[in-house]
Every structure is written in structure tokens, then in C-alpha cells.
Design an enzyme around this catalytic site. Structure first.
Site, short mmCIF file in Angstrom:
data_model
loop_
_atom_site.label_atom_id
_atom_site.label_comp_id
_atom_site.label_asym_id
_atom_site.label_seq_id
_atom_site.Cartn_x
_atom_site.Cartn_y
_atom_site.Cartn_z
CE LYS A 1 -4.49 -1.69 0.95
NZ LYS A 1 -5.46 -2.09 1.95
NE ARG B 1 -7.78 -8.02 0.20
CZ ARG B 1 -7.32 -7.24 -0.79
NH1 ARG B 1 -6.28 -6.46 -0.58
NH2 ARG B 1 -7.92 -7.22 -1.96
N1 HH2 Z 1 -7.61 -3.54 0.58
C1 HH2 Z 1 -7.96 -3.51 -0.73
C2 HH2 Z 1 -9.06 -4.26 -1.17
N2 HH2 Z 1 -9.78 -5.02 -0.32
N3 HH2 Z 1 -10.15 -5.85 1.86
C3 HH2 Z 1 -9.83 -5.88 3.15
N4 HH2 Z 1 -10.55 -6.62 4.02
N5 HH2 Z 1 -8.78 -5.16 3.66
C4 HH2 Z 1 -8.01 -4.37 2.86
O1 HH2 Z 1 -7.08 -3.70 3.37
C5 HH2 Z 1 -8.33 -4.30 1.46
C6 HH2 Z 1 -9.43 -5.07 0.99
C7 HH2 Z 1 -7.18 -2.67 -1.67
O2 HH2 Z 1 -6.10 -3.35 -2.19
P1 HH2 Z 1 -6.07 -4.16 -3.58
O3 HH2 Z 1 -7.16 -5.16 -3.69
O4 HH2 Z 1 -4.71 -4.73 -3.70
O5 HH2 Z 1 -6.22 -3.03 -4.68
P2 HH2 Z 1 -7.47 -2.47 -5.49
O6 HH2 Z 1 -8.47 -1.94 -4.55
O7 HH2 Z 1 -6.87 -1.39 -6.35
O8 HH2 Z 1 -8.03 -3.59 -6.31
#
Ligand code: HH2
Length: 292
Positions: free
Chosen positions: A228, A262
Site C-alpha cells: 500500500k 491479506r
Molecule cells: N484492501 C484492498 C481491497 N480489499 N479488503 C480488506 N478486508 N482489507 C483491505 O485492506 C483491502 C481489501 C485494496 O487493495 P487491492 O485489492 O490490492 O487493490 P485495489 O483496490 O486497487 O483492487
């Protein structure tokens, strides 16, 4: 007894033991625009192959998302989310016994995902869709409640808190109480402070330090710090080069009492978790000193 207390996380028919072994949730974004893996897995065959690879690398859960929620992103309609995610869930279910989680804010998507074999609803809006609580109650799916200030489109504009740790804790407590009142079993619930969701770097760091306060609720705590922005700003690295920073955040979180991580980098996170879990199983220095 040394080590951490065991907590049961009920995910449909399965009782997932949290606490002894840190659970690794591998991220599989089937989106064109996610901040780190956007566009890499829009081809269904590649998405399934990546999911199976993560299971082989040791992931306990595969978290499938069809909507990017990075800062500034726009909502994706349920129909499109369903089109992106359901075939992947169905195929992974056929080919593996690992837990599957659907990363969605839409009740319609969650219901379709569970029908296709998902075990967990990962809801970054903590039940903002009025139907979501019913889907969780009726299906018995595991339910991750995450804190976010604002919406992905605007959340990083000017996030403010008095005391971020207690405000986030109170919000999650209130959402969990609402879910339970509407028929969700307490054992289905896991809590996530939402790293990067309407938070400055200081807020994110305070929340990582504040994990014990959240863990005191007695439910599994999930942290999604992987690659992040705050890690990028601290290290000066682009998302693909944030592995070391992500592992440091993961290890710190484990030492503060997190049960689920995660992550994008499954193999490396599993290796780090095995080390921490093994060391911790021996007891802390203080615990050993008290014993002998
Ligand atoms: N962060 C993201 C998405 N879903 N769910 C939970 N429970 N906790 C988190 O910190 C979280 C999440 C954002 O990260 P990512 O899926 O890698 O990116 P994007 O939202 O751009 O798809």
C-alpha cells in the site's frame, strides 16, 4: 499455555482455526485497474492459474475482487463484478479445497459468489448495502467487516480523526453488533481497520500499533497492508518493489496479534509467518522468564 489464544471463525460449513497459525489471504484482483495487479488477471485462465499457484504457495484463503477500490476509483456495477468474478470462483472451487473469499460491497455479487462456492464475504464497506447483512445471515458465510472513512472516490482527500484507534474500534464494534442483531453469528465475524481507506500515513501506522485494541473484541483481526501507499512513501518504492516493506508490516502485525494477512506475495508472506508462528509458539521472553 504459550502462544496465542485460538479463535474459531465460522465460514459456512467450515470452522477455521485462527490464532496458532497466521492465515494468509492471497489477493486475486480480476480487474483492469487495481493499484498493484490491475490488468494482470483479466483473462479467466490466467486468473485461475494464479489462484491455484497461490494455494500451492500456501495461501489459506483466495480473495477474489472484481472492483478496484484504490483511492479515486469509481464503483463497478454488480452485473460487471459478477461477470468478472463468478467463473473464476466456480473453477477454483472445482480445482481446490482452499477457502474462497469475495471482495465486494454488493449483496448481489456476494450472493452469486456464495452460490458459486465462496466461503467468505470481504466487505470493505462493512454492510453499507442493506441486503448484505441478510446474505451473511442466511448463508453463514464468514464476514470481514472493514473500516473506511468516506468512499474510495474521495477517501484520501483529507481524512481526519480525533483518536483513530478508538474511533475505528468503535465503528467496527457497532457494525458487528448490528450484524449480530440481524442474525449473523458472532463466530462468522472478522474485523479489519482498513489500512489506506480514508487514512493518512500516521493513521495507518497508529492502527498497526493499535492492533491489540481491536483484537480485544475477541474476533479474528485481518490486516491488508500489502504494497500500500504508506509503504511506498516510507521506502520510496513503487508497488512492485514494496515486498520488503510489506513483509515488515506483516511481521509487525503478527507480533501485535493479527490472525489474517491479506497479501499479494503469498510465498514470501507464508515463509515470514511460519517463522513468527514458530518463534511465538515457544512463548515470549517474559512468559518464559515467569515460568522458569
Ligand atoms: N484492501 C484492498 C481491497 N480489499 N479488503 C480488506 N478486508 N482489507 C483491505 O485492506 C483491502 C481489501 C485494496 O487493495 P487491492 O485489492 O490490492 O487493490 P485495489 O483496490 O486497487 O483492487
Amino acid at each position: 499455555m504459550f502462544g496465542k489464544t485460538q479463535i474459531i471463525w465460522r465460514c459456512r460449513g467450515r470452522e477455521v482455526v485462527c490464532g496458532q497459525k497466521t492465515l494468509i489471504m492471497g489477493i486475486l484482483n480480476v480487474t483492469p485497474d487495481s493499484f498493484s495487479d490491475g490488468g494482470k488477471f483479466v483473462d479467466p485462465e490466467q486468473a485461475v492459474a494464479r489462484g491455484l499457484q497461490m494455494v500451492a504457495e500456501g495461501a489459506d484463503i483466495i480473495d477474489i475482487g472484481g472492483e478496484s477500490t484504490r483511492p479515486g476509483s469509481k464503483p463497478v456495477p454488480a452485473k460487471e463484478e459478477i461477470r468478472r468474478t463468478i467463473p473464476i470462483i466456480a473453477e477454483l472451487k472445482k480445482q481446490s479445497r482452499g477457502l474462497i473469499s469475495i471482495d465486494t460491497r454488493n449483496a448481489e455479487t456476494a450472493r452469486a459468489a456464495i452460490a458459486a462456492g465462496a466461503d467468505i464475504i470481504n466487505d470493505i464497506s462493512a454492510l453499507a448495502d442493506p441486503q448484505m447483512v441478510n446474505v451473511a445471515a442466511e448463508t453463514g458465510a464468514g464476514l470481514v467487516l472493514m473500516h473506511m472513512q468516506g468512499t474510495p472516490q474521495t477517501m484520501q482527500n483529507d481524512p481526519r480523526y480525533g483518536d483513530v484507534v478508538s474511533e475505528v474500534g468503535r465503528f467496527l464494534e457497532e457494525r458487528a453488533a448490528f450484524a449480530i442483531e440481524r442474525g449473523v453469528a458472532p463466530e462468522q465475524i472478522a474485523l479489519d481497520p482498513g489500512i489506506g481507506f480514508g487514512k493518512t500515513d500516521e493513521h495507518n501506522l497508529a492502527l498497526l500499533r493499535g492492533i491489540p485494541a481491536l483484537a480485544a473484541a475477541g474476533r479474528p483481526v485481518l490486516i491488508g497492508a500489502s504494497r500500500k501507499g504508506f509503504i511506498g512513501r516510507l521506502t520510496g518504492c513503487e508497488p512492485a518493489d514494496r515486498l520488503a516493506g510489506s513483509l515488515a508490516a506483516a511481521v509487525f502485525s503478527m507480533l501485535r496479534g493479527v490472525q489474517i494477512l491479506r497479501v499479494h506475495d503469498v510465498k514470501e508472506s507464508c515463509d515470514a509467518a511460519r517463522l513468527v508462528d514458530t518463534l511465538r509458539a515457544q512463548g515470549t521472553h517474559d512468559e518464559l522468564a515467569a515460568q522458569y
